[in-house]
Design an enzyme around this catalytic site. Structure first.
Site, PDB file in Angstrom:
ATOM      1  N   VAL A   1       0.874  -1.172   0.000  1.00  0.00           N
ATOM      2  CA  VAL A   1       0.000   0.000   0.000  1.00  0.00           C
ATOM      3  C   VAL A   1       0.912   1.224   0.000  1.00  0.00           C
ATOM      4  O   VAL A   1       1.872   1.293   0.785  1.00  0.00           O
ATOM      5  CB  VAL A   1      -0.932   0.034   1.226  1.00  0.00           C
ATOM      6  CG1 VAL A   1      -1.734   1.337   1.255  1.00  0.00           C
ATOM      7  CG2 VAL A   1      -1.872  -1.170   1.229  1.00  0.00           C
ATOM      8  N   TYR A  32       0.257  -9.706   9.515  1.00  0.00           N
ATOM      9  CA  TYR A  32      -0.701 -10.666   8.978  1.00  0.00           C
ATOM     10  C   TYR A  32      -1.443 -11.506  10.006  1.00  0.00           C
ATOM     11  O   TYR A  32      -2.359 -12.247   9.645  1.00  0.00           O
ATOM     12  CB  TYR A  32       0.009 -11.565   7.963  1.00  0.00           C
ATOM     13  CG  TYR A  32       0.409 -10.783   6.729  1.00  0.00           C
ATOM     14  CD1 TYR A  32      -0.525 -10.506   5.734  1.00  0.00           C
ATOM     15  CD2 TYR A  32       1.697 -10.283   6.589  1.00  0.00           C
ATOM     16  CE1 TYR A  32      -0.183  -9.763   4.619  1.00  0.00           C
ATOM     17  CE2 TYR A  32       2.050  -9.536   5.471  1.00  0.00           C
ATOM     18  CZ  TYR A  32       1.103  -9.280   4.494  1.00  0.00           C
ATOM     19  OH  TYR A  32       1.449  -8.534   3.396  1.00  0.00           O
ATOM     20  N   THR A  38      -6.921  -4.312   4.244  1.00  0.00           N
ATOM     21  CA  THR A  38      -8.017  -5.188   4.668  1.00  0.00           C
ATOM     22  C   THR A  38      -8.949  -5.505   3.507  1.00  0.00           C
ATOM     23  O   THR A  38      -9.388  -6.647   3.335  1.00  0.00           O
ATOM     24  CB  THR A  38      -8.805  -4.518   5.806  1.00  0.00           C
ATOM     25  OG1 THR A  38      -7.926  -4.317   6.921  1.00  0.00           O
ATOM     26  CG2 THR A  38      -9.980  -5.377   6.238  1.00  0.00           C
ATOM     27  N   ARG A  59      -3.577   3.362   6.401  1.00  0.00           N
ATOM     28  CA  ARG A  59      -4.583   3.485   7.466  1.00  0.00           C
ATOM     29  C   ARG A  59      -5.963   3.870   6.932  1.00  0.00           C
ATOM     30  O   ARG A  59      -6.705   4.616   7.568  1.00  0.00           O
ATOM     31  CB  ARG A  59      -4.119   4.491   8.537  1.00  0.00           C
ATOM     32  CG  ARG A  59      -2.782   4.099   9.183  1.00  0.00           C
ATOM     33  CD  ARG A  59      -2.314   5.150  10.189  1.00  0.00           C
ATOM     34  NE  ARG A  59      -0.984   4.831  10.661  1.00  0.00           N
ATOM     35  CZ  ARG A  59       0.149   5.196  10.053  1.00  0.00           C
ATOM     36  NH1 ARG A  59       0.088   5.915   8.937  1.00  0.00           N
ATOM     37  NH2 ARG A  59       1.318   4.847  10.533  1.00  0.00           N
ATOM     38  N   ARG A  60      -6.272   3.399   5.761  1.00  0.00           N
ATOM     39  CA  ARG A  60      -7.590   3.677   5.179  1.00  0.00           C
ATOM     40  C   ARG A  60      -8.342   2.389   4.858  1.00  0.00           C
ATOM     41  O   ARG A  60      -9.336   2.402   4.128  1.00  0.00           O
ATOM     42  CB  ARG A  60      -7.435   4.525   3.916  1.00  0.00           C
ATOM     43  CG  ARG A  60      -6.707   5.842   4.173  1.00  0.00           C
ATOM     44  CD  ARG A  60      -6.642   6.716   2.939  1.00  0.00           C
ATOM     45  NE  ARG A  60      -5.800   7.887   3.148  1.00  0.00           N
ATOM     46  CZ  ARG A  60      -5.644   8.872   2.273  1.00  0.00           C
ATOM     47  NH1 ARG A  60      -6.277   8.827   1.112  1.00  0.00           N
ATOM     48  NH2 ARG A  60      -4.849   9.895   2.541  1.00  0.00           N
ATOM     49  N   PHE A  93       8.790 -16.340  -2.355  1.00  0.00           N
ATOM     50  CA  PHE A  93       7.999 -16.101  -3.562  1.00  0.00           C
ATOM     51  C   PHE A  93       7.376 -14.721  -3.523  1.00  0.00           C
ATOM     52  O   PHE A  93       6.498 -14.397  -4.238  1.00  0.00           O
ATOM     53  CB  PHE A  93       6.916 -17.181  -3.724  1.00  0.00           C
ATOM     54  CG  PHE A  93       6.081 -17.428  -2.485  1.00  0.00           C
ATOM     55  CD1 PHE A  93       4.946 -16.667  -2.249  1.00  0.00           C
ATOM     56  CD2 PHE A  93       6.418 -18.409  -1.583  1.00  0.00           C
ATOM     57  CE1 PHE A  93       4.174 -16.883  -1.105  1.00  0.00           C
ATOM     58  CE2 PHE A  93       5.646 -18.654  -0.458  1.00  0.00           C
ATOM     59  CZ  PHE A  93       4.530 -17.888  -0.219  1.00  0.00           C
ATOM     60  N   SER A 105       7.425  -9.310   4.843  1.00  0.00           N
ATOM     61  CA  SER A 105       8.483  -8.339   5.087  1.00  0.00           C
ATOM     62  C   SER A 105       8.351  -7.747   6.486  1.00  0.00           C
ATOM     63  O   SER A 105       9.347  -7.368   7.107  1.00  0.00           O
ATOM     64  CB  SER A 105       8.437  -7.228   4.033  1.00  0.00           C
ATOM     65  OG  SER A 105       7.159  -6.612   4.020  1.00  0.00           O
ATOM     66  N   GLU A 106       7.114  -7.659   6.978  1.00  0.00           N
ATOM     67  CA  GLU A 106       6.840  -7.179   8.328  1.00  0.00           C
ATOM     68  C   GLU A 106       5.920  -8.189   9.011  1.00  0.00           C
ATOM     69  O   GLU A 106       4.707  -8.184   8.786  1.00  0.00           O
ATOM     70  CB  GLU A 106       6.192  -5.797   8.290  1.00  0.00           C
ATOM     71  CG  GLU A 106       7.077  -4.724   7.679  1.00  0.00           C
ATOM     72  CD  GLU A 106       6.384  -3.379   7.619  1.00  0.00           C
ATOM     73  OE1 GLU A 106       6.502  -2.617   8.608  1.00  0.00           O
ATOM     74  OE2 GLU A 106       5.709  -3.100   6.613  1.00  0.00           O
TER      75      GLU A 106
END
Length: 409
Positions: A84, A123, A95, A90-91, A409, A118-119
């Site tokens: 994103v 998730y 999601t 934050r919008r 991947f 990556s973070e």
């Protein structure tokens, strides 16, 4: 703000992928890597968020098959290319993309979704649990010796250009997939991923090399690596950068490790992704000289709880009722009776009293057998409602071989 989430058109791929690169720091990938992922992208599984004519979010999925305990290969959506733009955080866009993507996965009757992150903190709220871990190694090769099995000297080693060894390497890899949960059956085109070697990404190392291990004329193992030459005041101090190593038996594996730890003019071997139960750790003379660090690997979420739990086998007989919470995929909510053993399993809805209460995230973490349900219970993430049920289920979900994802991947 008015945004639109929809499936990508093939003609939009370059701009869409460019926004993904921007979200990950803005450094363009090499033409080789970009071209590979252009070829691998499944356009009908790729979505974006548009704000007017601008792409502000991306997400995709690959159609994979993942090995599960018992050796079966289950369909799994390999979630990838998620981003994103900073201007649109934050919008609720992530999601919204996750919602559309998991609905699509369900419509395709894929019981599992998997990803690398990556973070890692992102998730869990979408039901993904950490299902595999990987070891990072930094072996001081001049200070470590190996205990080798009989027959190691009988293995023939040949260094060849990686592109010439693809068929042999893929044949070895394919024989190993069913034996270790978390491995991906290589789909057409993915054999190109381990060969990526853009000169601009080598960071001072030489070209990628491949060493084949043969017994009686049959290739039974391989390793792909590069050497970064360095010199210090006391002489050569190079590094072997190991990309991957696979072998069909202990003798071949030992021969490959001995070779890699003995490359001329080097004093260190580095690998960023090995199984946490890698046999090397039981061959070395001093594990402290191997710089072992562990981090997460594959994240997994059951998309269809019943099909996912029935699709694997269990290390011990189990008959438990699971009270599953899954707010993001509410079709999984409720009680499921899991009955199974080493021969097979069933998992059906029930109204019987629950034995364990947990969320789908905990099921994802335990699913491949790398995380014990008892450990999650000790962290307060699983509740035992019938005495003895936790130990029964924890033993049953286990795997004799630690699950592992060999490549991203």
């Amino acid at each position: 703000m008015t945004t639109q989430v929809r499936t990508l058109h093939a003609s939009e791929w370059d701009g869409w992928y460019g926004k993904l690169e921007r979200a990950f720091g803005g450094v363009p990938e090499s033409p080789e890597e970009r071209g590979l992922f252009r070829d691998l992208t499944e356009i009908d599984r790729s979505i974006g968020v548009w704000d007017g004519a601008e792409v502000v979010g991306t997400a995709g999925a690959f159609s994979f098959q993942v090995s599960v305990p018992g050796g079966a290969l289950l369909p799994a959506a390999g979630v990838t290319m998620v981003s994103v733009q900073a201007t649109h955080r934050r919008r609720g866009l992530l999601t919204e993309m996750m919602r559309q993507q998991l609905d699509d996965v369900r419509s395709r009757e894929e019981p599992l979704a998997v990803l690398t992150a990556s973070e890692p903190a992102i998730y869990g709220r979408f039901g993904y649990g950490t299902a595999t871990y990987q070891a990072q190694l930094r072996v001081e090769t001049e200070r470590v010796t190996l205990t080798l099995p009989d027959g190691t000297d009988g293995v023939r080693l040949r260094v060849v250009p990686p592109a010439e060894a693809v068929a042999d390497c893929e044949r070895v890899y394919a024989q190993l997939v069913a034996g270790r949960p978390g491995m991906l059956a290589r789909q057409p085109g993915w054999e190109r991923l381990p060969l990526l070697d853009p000169p601009g990404d080598r960071e001072g190392a030489g070209e990628l090399l491949c060493v084949l291990a043969e017994v009686a004329g049959e290739v039974r193992g391989y390793a792909r690596y590069a050497v970064k030459p360095e010199w210090g005041s006391s002489g050569p101090d190079g590094t072997v950068r190991l990309r991957d190593l696979e072998a069909l038996d202990p003798v071949v594996r030992a021969a490959l490790w001995r070779y890699l730890l003995s490359v001329d003019l080097t004093s260190t071997l580095v690998s960023y992704n090995r199984p946490v139960d890698d046999p090397l750790l039981h061959m070395v003379s001093d594990i402290r000289r191997c710089g072992v660090q562990v981090r997460e690997g594959l994240f997994l979420r059951p998309v269809e709880v019943g099909a996912a739990l029935a699709g694997r086998t269990y290390a011990a007989p189990v008959d438990v009722v699971l009270d599953v919470r899954d707010a993001f995929c509410p079709w999984n909510e409720g009680r499921w009776r899991l009955s199974g053993d080493a021969k097979g399993a069933s998992c059906e809805r029930t109204t019987d009293a629950p034995d364990l209460a947990l969320s789908v995230r905990e099921l994802g973490a335990a699913y491949l057998g790398g995380t014990r349900l008892s450990a999650l219970a000790a962290a307060g993430r699983v509740r035992e409602l019938r005495p003895g049920a936790l130990a029964e289920a924890s033993d049953a979900f286990g795997s004799d071989v630690t699950p592992w994802l060999p490549h991203g991947f």
